[in-house]
Design an enzyme around this catalytic site. Structure first.
Site, short mmCIF file in Angstrom:
data_model
loop_
_atom_site.label_atom_id
_atom_site.label_comp_id
_atom_site.label_asym_id
_atom_site.label_seq_id
_atom_site.Cartn_x
_atom_site.Cartn_y
_atom_site.Cartn_z
N GLU A 1 -6.90 20.58 -3.85
CA GLU A 1 -5.62 20.28 -3.20
C GLU A 1 -4.84 19.30 -4.08
O GLU A 1 -5.42 18.65 -4.95
CB GLU A 1 -5.85 19.56 -1.87
CG GLU A 1 -6.54 20.36 -0.82
CD GLU A 1 -6.98 19.47 0.34
OE1 GLU A 1 -6.37 18.40 0.57
OE2 GLU A 1 -7.96 19.84 0.99
N LYS B 1 -3.12 15.78 -4.81
CA LYS B 1 -3.29 14.42 -4.32
C LYS B 1 -1.90 13.84 -4.12
O LYS B 1 -1.21 13.48 -5.08
CB LYS B 1 -4.10 13.58 -5.31
CG LYS B 1 -4.44 12.22 -4.74
CD LYS B 1 -5.47 11.51 -5.60
CE LYS B 1 -5.98 10.25 -4.93
NZ LYS B 1 -4.93 9.28 -4.61
N ASP C 1 1.08 11.42 -3.15
CA ASP C 1 1.19 9.97 -3.37
C ASP C 1 2.00 9.31 -2.25
O ASP C 1 3.17 9.00 -2.40
CB ASP C 1 1.84 9.73 -4.74
CG ASP C 1 1.50 8.34 -5.27
OD1 ASP C 1 0.71 7.65 -4.62
OD2 ASP C 1 2.04 7.98 -6.33
N TYR D 1 -4.51 17.23 6.09
CA TYR D 1 -5.62 17.80 5.32
C TYR D 1 -6.98 17.56 5.97
O TYR D 1 -8.01 17.80 5.34
CB TYR D 1 -5.61 17.30 3.86
CG TYR D 1 -5.44 15.80 3.68
CD1 TYR D 1 -6.42 14.91 4.08
CD2 TYR D 1 -4.30 15.30 3.05
CE1 TYR D 1 -6.27 13.55 3.90
CE2 TYR D 1 -4.14 13.94 2.86
CZ TYR D 1 -5.12 13.07 3.28
OH TYR D 1 -4.96 11.72 3.10
N LYS E 1 -7.12 12.09 -11.51
CA LYS E 1 -5.77 11.50 -11.61
C LYS E 1 -5.08 11.95 -12.89
O LYS E 1 -5.66 11.87 -13.98
CB LYS E 1 -5.89 9.97 -11.62
CG LYS E 1 -6.57 9.42 -10.38
CD LYS E 1 -5.59 9.02 -9.32
CE LYS E 1 -5.31 7.55 -9.48
NZ LYS E 1 -4.54 7.00 -8.39
N CYS F 1 25.91 -17.27 -12.30
CA CYS F 1 26.15 -15.83 -12.39
C CYS F 1 26.70 -15.49 -13.79
O CYS F 1 27.67 -16.09 -14.23
CB CYS F 1 27.13 -15.41 -11.32
SG CYS F 1 27.71 -13.72 -11.50
N CYS G 1 30.60 -14.42 -13.35
CA CYS G 1 31.69 -15.31 -12.94
C CYS G 1 31.32 -16.79 -13.08
O CYS G 1 32.16 -17.66 -12.86
CB CYS G 1 32.07 -15.04 -11.48
SG CYS G 1 30.79 -15.56 -10.33
N CYS H 1 24.49 -14.03 -6.40
CA CYS H 1 25.64 -14.87 -6.75
C CYS H 1 26.38 -15.12 -5.44
O CYS H 1 26.71 -14.19 -4.72
CB CYS H 1 26.53 -14.13 -7.74
SG CYS H 1 28.18 -14.85 -7.86
N CYS I 1 33.43 -13.18 -6.77
CA CYS I 1 32.86 -12.77 -8.06
C CYS I 1 33.39 -11.39 -8.44
O CYS I 1 33.28 -10.45 -7.64
CB CYS I 1 31.33 -12.74 -7.96
SG CYS I 1 30.54 -12.03 -9.41
S1 IVH Z 1 -8.95 13.37 1.46
C1 IVH Z 1 -12.74 11.23 2.65
N1 IVH Z 1 -6.97 14.77 0.44
O1 IVH Z 1 -5.78 9.63 -1.47
C2 IVH Z 1 -11.58 11.90 2.07
N2 IVH Z 1 -6.81 12.42 0.39
O2 IVH Z 1 -7.54 7.79 -2.93
C3 IVH Z 1 -10.31 11.22 2.37
N3 IVH Z 1 -4.73 11.56 -0.56
O3 IVH Z 1 -6.66 7.58 1.23
C4 IVH Z 1 -9.10 11.65 1.75
N4 IVH Z 1 -3.82 13.52 -1.00
O4 IVH Z 1 -4.34 8.67 1.25
C5 IVH Z 1 -7.46 13.54 0.69
N5 IVH Z 1 -5.28 16.13 -0.39
C6 IVH Z 1 -5.77 14.92 -0.13
C7 IVH Z 1 -5.04 13.76 -0.45
C8 IVH Z 1 -5.61 12.51 -0.17
C9 IVH Z 1 -3.66 12.22 -1.04
C10 IVH Z 1 -4.87 10.10 -0.51
C11 IVH Z 1 -5.33 9.55 0.80
C12 IVH Z 1 -6.57 8.76 0.49
C13 IVH Z 1 -6.38 8.47 -0.96
C14 IVH Z 1 -7.71 8.22 -1.63
#
Ligand code: IVH
Length: 599
Positions: free
Chosen positions: A118, A120, A122, A235, A323, A418, A421, A436, A441
């Site tokens: 999946e 990740k 942010d 998820y 990552k 500033c 001005c 400022c 200004c």
């Molecule tokens: S699973 C035990 N799936 O990443 C498993 N986490 O670094 C728990 N996150 O706290 C998380 N996308 O906030 C999972 N597809 C994804 C995710 C995901 C983002 C975040 C989540 C977690 C953090 C861990």
């Protein structure tokens, strides 16, 4: 008085209309494939609001009109999680990922393992508890065991269902009481818009969408959360604190069938090679995603095997995050300059040795404020990593300190005067920003005029940096109303201004008088009053005078206006200078009335 039978008839109508709206919310906010126009959607919502206003007894908490509700809180209550919310171990290269996969083989004694890959996302992880098919609680991760109850804010997120019909849950194989976990995030477009508006309103900006998400979920006024357009991808599904299905893949599909938003970029893989292929493919798509991701999560698909593998401290052995490298570049800070904004905010900006990042050359990066400079420990002459995410302004993320990149020596100090001005610079106790304080200004005036003339406000084409600089420096424009007093002679006396351009500018100024009331309200630059709030105010009151004389209570009747916004509007009109300005704009012939929305 309605008779019993007509009441019943209305109740049925109202519920049908709600279902129709829920369906269109789902099409728009979950699957991103609307079937009707925004206008048609608004019409349905207005019809529902009207029916509910006539029949207040029939309002239910899961009605689409009830997403923003309840009073702002003093703080959040603590809430315990049904089972700990864990985090993930990270890997940063192929070798570590391969080692993780080998270890899964070793520990399980198997080679035929299915995985799910999946994105990740942010943002911030968040648990949603449903009871009897209704959203009961939204809880932040907190320390993993105890989080904060942010239900009122969570309810404003339109991709999160407030209720799910029992038949739908049954079909998806989910009982009526369950918990969903997933990621709350702020799409890049919302993030950009929010920061632009905050900048204009003199508020500090958020460094990235993740911080903005956390700030939005944890702020106390749900009407403000509603304006910021968060999104939620699920998820994980738990019943009584336990994973419900036998495979993670099934969980994702069941969540989708129940109406939750599940990220479509997911894949089942039965070999390391397939996992790696997914990682490479998604990295090429990363640039085009409407939100930020920082990697890929790989999970063992079979839950029985997940249980066998278990956990180490805070993270599961059955999942890992890979990552991606930050989309950044390394360069040197040549100087730190100061930009003065419309509200007088001083923003330190790093002047960089130009460096190519993702197809453009970056020579400036924001350092936000003094707190950020101290957090980074940055000095002039330092080598730094600069990151650019989507459309976001480049920012300095880290100081590099190694043999090839020696540290800089010159410490940056915020000026006490500033730079534009010479006015006094102050930092209010508890605030991150320096400002400022000189009301006159020229930098503030210049930014105010630029905001007023910009495309989304009074749309005066030709009134950009070059013209506004001259007009303000020569004292021809001392406030936004002065724009309407400009003559051809005034304009012709400026540099690079011929007869034709002068006439164009005058025509544009004239045309701006015909723009609707909401633009004028937005143009006033009232703190917290952005484009959307300005529109709601215009539709609700239909006249600027009515807004000026409205009480805080009356203002809070308006969609998405809470006490903080109401107070800010009150303060604005309380200031005699502002009332004088409004009067001048009225005399100039701008739109002071508009169409009230029928409710
Ligand atoms: S699973 C035990 N799936 O990443 C498993 N986490 O670094 C728990 N996150 O706290 C998380 N996308 O906030 C999972 N597809 C994804 C995710 C995901 C983002 C975040 C989540 C977690 C953090 C861990």
């Amino acid at each position: 008085m309605p008779t019993k039978s007509s009441e019943k008839y209305t109740a049925k109508n109202i519920e049908e209309l709600r279902d129709l709206i829920r369906h269109h919310e789902y099409r728009y906010f979950v699957v991103d494939d609307p079937e009707i126009s925004d206008l048609q959607f608004d019409q349905l919502m207005n019809e529902l609001k009207k029916l509910e206003a006539d029949n207040p007894k029939l309002i239910t908490p899961d009605s689409p009109t009830q997403r923003v509700g309840g009073k702002p809180r003093e703080g959040f209550l603590k809430a315990r999680h049904s089972s700990p919310m864990l985090s993930l171990d990270n890997t940063y290269n192929e070798e570590d990922l391969r080692n993780w996969e080998r270890r899964v083989h070793e520990l399980s004694g198997r080679t035929d393992i299915d995985y799910v890959c999946e994105l990740k996302l942010d943002g911030m992880s968040l648990a949603l508890q449903y009871e009897d098919g209704q959203l009961a609680r939204g809880i932040t991760r907190g320390d993993g065991s105890i989080g904060e109850d942010v239900t009122l804010n969570v309810r404003t997120v339109r991709s999160i269902p407030l209720s799910i019909p029992k038949e739908k849950l049954k079909k998806a194989g989910i009982p009526t009481t369950f918990e969903v976990r997933g990621e709350m995030l702020m799409p890049l477009a919302s993030f950009k818009k929010m920061n632009e508006e905050r900048e204009k309103q003199g508020l500090s900006t958020f460094a990235n969408p993740r911080n903005a998400t956390a700030g939005t979920v944890r702020q106390l006024e749900p009407s403000i959360t509603a304006q910021r357009r968060l999104d939620y991808f699920s998820y994980s599904l738990l019943v009584n604190g336990q994973t419900h299905f036998e495979r993670h893949w099934e969980t994702l599909n069941a969540l989708e069938a129940a109406g939750f938003k599940v990220n479509p970029d997911r894949k089942q893989s039965d070999s390391y090679e397939k996992i790696w292929k997914f990682i490479e493919l998604e990295e090429t798509k990363r640039e085009k995603l409407p939100y930020e991701i920082d990697g890929i999560v790989v999970k063992v698909d079979r839950v029985a095997l997940q249980r066998e593998l278990g956990y180490t401290g805070k993270a599961p052995r059955w999942a890992i995050a890979y990552k991606y490298a930050a989309r950044g570049g390394v360069t040197q800070i040549e100087d730190i300059l100061i930009q003065v904004g419309r509200t007088g905010k001083l923003t330190p900006v790093a002047a960089l040795k130009p460096v190519p990042i993702g197809g453009t050359t970056v020579s400036r990066a924001t350092l936000h404020n003094m707190d950020e400079i101290e957090r980074l420990g940055v000095k002039i002459g330092d080598w730094v990593e600069v990151e650019r995410g989507g459309d976001v302004i480049p920012k300095v993320v880290r100081v590099i300190d190694d043999d090839a990149h020696p540290r800089g020596h010159k410490t940056f100090h915020m000026p006490t005067k500033c730079p534009v001005c010479g006015g006094e610079v102050v930092r209010t106790e508890g605030e991150a920003d320096h400002r400022c304080v000189n009301a006159n200004c020229p930098a503030k005036l210049r930014e105010t005029i630029l905001h007023f003339a910009s495309r989304h406000v009074m749309n005066i084409e030709g009134m950009g940096d070059a013209l506004v600089n001259q007009l303000t420096e020569r004292g021809m424009v001392k406030n936004v109303a002065d724009i309407y007093k400009l003559t051809k002679e005034n304009l012709l006396s400026l540099e690079r201004m011929g007869d034709k351009s002068a006439q164009n500018v005058l025509d544009e100024i004239e045309a701006s008088k015909k723009l609707p009331l909401e633009r004028v309200i937005f143009g006033l630059g009232i703190r917290f009053v952005g484009e959307r709030t300005a529109q709601f105010l215009a539709e609700h009151f239909g006249a600027l005078d009515a807004i000026e004389s409205a009480s805080a209570e009356e203002l809070q009747q308006v969609d998405e206006v809470g006490p903080r916004i109401a107070e800010s509007i009150g303060e604005f009109f309380h200031e005699p200078k502002n009332r004088e300005l409004v009067d001048k704009l009225r005399k100039a012939g701008l739109a002071f009335t508009g169409k009230k929305r029928e409710r």
